[in-house]
Design an enzyme around this catalytic site. Structure first.
Site, PDB file in Angstrom:
ATOM      1  N   GLY A 172       0.824  -1.199   0.000  1.00  0.00           N
ATOM      2  CA  GLY A 172       0.000   0.000   0.000  1.00  0.00           C
ATOM      3  C   GLY A 172       0.861   1.252   0.000  1.00  0.00           C
ATOM      4  N   ASP A 201       0.975   3.597   2.012  1.00  0.00           N
ATOM      5  CA  ASP A 201       1.442   4.040   3.326  1.00  0.00           C
ATOM      6  C   ASP A 201       2.812   3.466   3.692  1.00  0.00           C
ATOM      7  OD1 ASP A 201       0.093   1.600   3.344  1.00  0.00           O
ATOM      8  OD2 ASP A 201      -0.426   1.742   5.465  1.00  0.00           O
ATOM      9  N   THR A 202       3.301   2.491   2.919  1.00  0.00           N
ATOM     10  CA  THR A 202       4.648   1.958   3.200  1.00  0.00           C
ATOM     11  C   THR A 202       5.610   2.162   2.021  1.00  0.00           C
ATOM     12  OG1 THR A 202       4.160  -0.270   2.342  1.00  0.00           O
ATOM     13  CG2 THR A 202       3.654   0.157   4.676  1.00  0.00           C
ATOM     14  N   ARG A 203       5.160   2.851   0.986  1.00  0.00           N
ATOM     15  CA  ARG A 203       5.966   2.981  -0.232  1.00  0.00           C
ATOM     16  C   ARG A 203       7.342   3.592   0.033  1.00  0.00           C
ATOM     17  NH1 ARG A 203       5.322   3.146  -5.695  1.00  0.00           N
ATOM     18  NH2 ARG A 203       3.068   2.870  -5.545  1.00  0.00           N
ATOM     19  N   GLU A 260      -4.188  -6.770  -7.402  1.00  0.00           N
ATOM     20  CA  GLU A 260      -2.881  -7.428  -7.417  1.00  0.00           C
ATOM     21  C   GLU A 260      -2.930  -8.727  -6.626  1.00  0.00           C
ATOM     22  OE1 GLU A 260       0.088  -3.501  -7.495  1.00  0.00           O
ATOM     23  OE2 GLU A 260       0.286  -5.029  -5.938  1.00  0.00           O
TER      24      GLU A 260
END
Length: 264
Positions: free
Chosen positions: A67, A69-71, A132
């Protein structure tokens, strides 16, 4: 005298030719050894071709699904650590136009032997992530050797499995906006993936991300080494099977290769 020698040479030639042809015929007629080695060489060639095709099947060793938020935090650190460890990793930092995104992602998922799914609090908010995941789980069913490796980053596996907490909130929105059949499939795929063996940051390495990433990288390296060893052993297994053919068969075939039945 010259004429006589010429006549004798000419007369001997057809006879010599017939004996040579007859010898060749007898050797191939009564030579199971030659036939055996011909078949065996073709067999080895087919095994080699098959093994090479299998070895070249994968484009990447790891595909990262995550997601936003962790990229730029955990996923970025994990990606760098995998690359530093020599693991060829795909991360979607360089995708082309938005309308082609799904087909591009599908192709990259198919080309990776290990799909690393990083579940975070906002993972299920994105329909792209859920698509995905569905593709990953279908590939796990259809592609021999595909490994799906879940990571639970700041979420409990039960939240993913039951779609509770932040996952529950995201799915209430999806149920209003997305195709019901797709949403139901996403739920099933989340549960199936959460049931697989993986890593949970909250219960590993005292929550220390650096050590946690080291553990994950070590695991993925072990998985790739196991797969490589399995591929390299395939040819050895075939050769081992042939090595168990009784020695007497080779002796028998060798004898008749050089002593055709017509000459005994």
């Amino acid at each position: 005298m010259t004429t006589s020698r010429s006549t004798n040479a000419t007369a001997a030639s057809p006879s010599s030719s017939r004996r040579s042809n007859r010898w060749k015929y007898e050797v191939f007629k009564n030579s199971p050894l030659l036939f055996f080695f011909l078949c065996f060489s073709l067999f080895l060639k087919s095994v080699n071709t098959s093994s090479s095709a299998h070895a070249n099947h994968w484009k990447y060793e790891a595909f990262l699904s995550f997601g936003d938020d962790t990229r730029t935090t955990f996923t970025d650190h994990l990606s760098i650590a995998l690359s530093d460890a020599g693991i060829n990793t795909f991360i979607d930092n360089q995708l082309r136009r938005e309308e082609n995104r799904q087909s591009e992602i599908d192709g990259e998922i198919e080309g990776a032997t290990i799909a690393v799914v990083i579940f975070s609090k906002r993972y299920s908010e994105s329909r792209w992530c859920l698509r995905e995941l569905s593709k990953i789980m279908r590939c796990r069913e259809d592609q021999e050797g595909k490994v799906v490796y879940p990571i639970f980053y700041d979420v409990d596996p039960s939240q993913v499995r039951k779609q509770s907490g932040s996952f529950g909130e995201a799915f209430r929105k999806h149920e209003r906006e997305e195709d019901p059949n797709a949403v139901e499939q996403w739920r099933k795929d989340l549960k199936a993936c959460a049931d697989l063996s993986g890593w949970n940051l909250k219960t590993t390495a005292d929550g220390r991300e650096g050590l946690f990433i080291q553990n994950v990288v070590g695991d993925i390296i072990a998985l790739t080494k196991t797969r490589e060893a399995s591929q390299s052993s395939t040819l050895l297994e075939y050769l081992g099977a042939w090595a168990r053919v009784p020695y007497s068969l080779f002796s028998f075939s060798f004898f008749f290769a050089f002593f055709p039945l017509s000459e005994l």
